[in-house]
Design a protein around this motif. Sequence first.
Motif, PDB file in Angstrom:
ATOM      1  N   CYS A   1       4.204   9.425  -5.505  1.00 17.20           N
ATOM      2  CA  CYS A   1       3.830  10.660  -5.585  1.00 17.20           C
ATOM      3  C   CYS A   1       4.362  11.016  -6.242  1.00 17.20           C
ATOM      4  CB  CYS A   1       2.573  11.433  -4.164  1.00 17.20           C
ATOM      5  SG  CYS A   1       3.823  11.202  -2.999  1.00 17.20           S
TER       6      CYS A   1
ATOM      7  N   SER B   1       3.861   8.886  -9.612  1.00 15.16           N
ATOM      8  CA  SER B   1       2.508   9.024  -8.770  1.00 15.16           C
ATOM      9  C   SER B   1       1.476   8.372  -9.693  1.00 15.16           C
ATOM     10  CB  SER B   1       1.838  11.326  -8.983  1.00 15.16           C
ATOM     11  OG  SER B   1       2.053  11.539 -10.068  1.00 15.16           O
TER      12      SER B   1
ATOM     13  N   ASN C   1       0.761  -1.335   0.046  1.00 20.19           N
ATOM     14  CA  ASN C   1      -0.784  -0.128  -0.283  1.00 20.19           C
ATOM     15  C   ASN C   1       1.107   1.657   0.309  1.00 20.19           C
ATOM     16  OD1 ASN C   1       0.897  -0.689   2.984  1.00 20.19           O
ATOM     17  ND2 ASN C   1      -0.721  -0.200   4.017  1.00 20.19           N
ATOM     18  N   THR C   2       1.708   1.180  -0.738  1.00 24.55           N
ATOM     19  CA  THR C   2       3.105   2.656  -0.325  1.00 24.55           C
ATOM     20  C   THR C   2       1.886   3.504  -0.934  1.00 24.55           C
ATOM     21  OG1 THR C   2       5.136   1.052  -0.857  1.00 24.55           O
ATOM     22  CG2 THR C   2       5.208   3.639  -1.778  1.00 24.55           C
ATOM     23  N   ILE C   3       1.677   4.266  -0.751  1.00 25.74           N
ATOM     24  CA  ILE C   3       1.704   5.834  -1.719  1.00 25.74           C
ATOM     25  C   ILE C   3       2.544   6.730  -2.181  1.00 25.74           C
ATOM     26  CG2 ILE C   3       0.390   7.889  -1.537  1.00 25.74           C
ATOM     27  CD1 ILE C   3      -0.275   7.337   1.593  1.00 25.74           C
TER      28      ILE C   3
ATOM     29  N   GLN D   1       0.362   4.692  -8.736  1.00 25.16           N
ATOM     30  CA  GLN D   1      -0.633   5.296  -7.789  1.00 25.16           C
ATOM     31  C   GLN D   1      -2.081   4.517  -7.783  1.00 25.16           C
ATOM     32  OE1 GLN D   1       0.063   5.702  -4.665  1.00 25.16           O
ATOM     33  NE2 GLN D   1      -2.215   4.944  -3.644  1.00 25.16           N
ATOM     34  N   ASN D   2      -2.176   3.411  -7.086  1.00 27.10           N
ATOM     35  CA  ASN D   2      -3.406   2.684  -7.226  1.00 27.10           C
ATOM     36  C   ASN D   2      -4.350   3.719  -6.102  1.00 27.10           C
ATOM     37  OD1 ASN D   2      -2.297  -0.145  -8.097  1.00 27.10           O
ATOM     38  ND2 ASN D   2      -2.001  -0.810  -5.895  1.00 27.10           N
ATOM     39  N   ASP D   3      -5.637   3.306  -6.515  1.00 28.30           N
ATOM     40  CA  ASP D   3      -6.858   4.268  -6.084  1.00 28.30           C
ATOM     41  C   ASP D   3      -6.786   3.613  -3.863  1.00 28.30           C
ATOM     42  OD1 ASP D   3      -9.504   1.650  -7.279  1.00 28.30           O
ATOM     43  OD2 ASP D   3      -8.863   1.927  -5.075  1.00 28.30           O
ATOM     44  N   GLN D   4      -7.747   4.764  -3.416  1.00 24.48           N
ATOM     45  CA  GLN D   4      -7.442   4.227  -2.160  1.00 24.48           C
ATOM     46  C   GLN D   4      -7.947   3.468  -1.730  1.00 24.48           C
ATOM     47  OE1 GLN D   4      -6.457   7.152  -0.457  1.00 24.48           O
ATOM     48  NE2 GLN D   4      -7.558   7.301   1.763  1.00 24.48           N
TER      49      GLN D   4
ATOM     50  N   ARG E   1      -4.654   1.202  -1.610  1.00 23.71           N
ATOM     51  CA  ARG E   1      -4.086   0.936  -0.724  1.00 23.71           C
ATOM     52  C   ARG E   1      -4.438   0.944   0.148  1.00 23.71           C
ATOM     53  NH1 ARG E   1      -3.446   6.739   0.083  1.00 23.71           N
ATOM     54  NH2 ARG E   1      -5.153   7.655  -1.009  1.00 23.71           N
TER      55      ARG E   1
END
Length: 438
Positions: A392, A396, A388-390, A399-402, A405
């Motif tokens: 950016c 970016s 679930n690394t953010i 980045q998977n969706d919220q 994550r």
Amino acid sequence: TPDGDVTVFISDWYTKSHKQLRKDIQKGNDLGFPDGILINGFGPYQYDKELVQDAITYQIINVEPAKTYRFRVHNVGISTSLNFRIQNHNLLLVETEGSYTVQQIYPNMDIHVGQSYSFLVTMDQNASTDYFIVASPRFINSSKFSKAAGVAVLHYSNSQGPALGPLPDPGENDAYASMNQARSIRWNVSAGAARPNPQGSFKYGEITVTDVYVILNRSPELINGKWHTTLNGISYLPPSTPLKLAQQFNLPGLYKLDFPNRLLNRPAKVDTSLINATYKGFLEIIFQNNDTNVQNYHLDGYAFFVVGMDFGVWTESSRATYNKWDGVARCTTQVFPGAWTAILVSLDNAGIWNLRTENLDSWYLGQELYMSVVNPENDSNELQLPDNTIFCGVLSSFQNDQAQRFKFSGAPSISNASKTFLIALVTVVFRCFVLQPN
């Protein structure tokens, strides 16, 4: 073993919001005097009807007579050094920030922003009344101090009445007395607890220093028309891509490994400059405080040895005053105005680690830096990036969706192989199109 454990959070408090405080310091104003001092988030007991209004909720700590409690006291405030004391009770210091100390009795203790201490306190009074627990600002005039004191109540189960009398005396209110108190705190070299060897088996005073950094801070100054604070003339600029991701995916140009080991003769600037530290090296850092307030520095990922502090300008001959045997190991140290503090650090933990002031006004204006410690042989001791690394900044697009994550959904995430390919592709594109000169 103590009969009980008591956690006490002390902090300064402002009626302005954090947004307004930020606007003030962006204009070159200081935070000013705090509107109050909180103990565990509560306001003061009404010890004086002229100074404290009625109906304020305050902290009550209930104890039993003749028992000994461990008080864990933490200054979690914004920028104010606080003096902690308990009316008619001694504080037996036993620990600070993970290190056992030589056990010494103090009537009160100066606790600076970000610092933590453990005291054993014995309930040895006759309980004719309750007793004041006080946290009050240091290094200010006495009239303002009275209006800002945080006051809680120590209540014996057999107490015969409310706390009475004036607040207990904080002792000398000057930096010299506070520095002498700090110097008196020693590492307990014979203690070990769960450790297989006592703390003193690590003879830090016999290790050869591999790098030296003299880090100087100054009062806020204008850089390109905006107020900034600096370390060695550099105000930290956070990159859009987190440093660890930039390092792990080898993205050049996002930061520099060129933080100077002394202040250079050049104008102050805003930059993303890191200390290029040596893995398994032994680092000496001297903090030189040219500001008018106490500054407190914290290093993530390490405990360091506080080996010296004094007023004036640090010189090579200052090493003759270092404590090479039982300087306490901790992660946050104070640096008094017009003074220096020296620490020693064994760099055995690979990673990118933050070194910052704990004074939030100075930190917000740029007084921090990072230290890169790379194991050239094997970085397997560092954990891999979690799923679930953010991502950016430059990364970016990965980045998977919220929901994915934070595992709110059972939807499958992008495969590791695909992620690796995409990251490699972005890295190539970034190198070719962003870093190429026009």
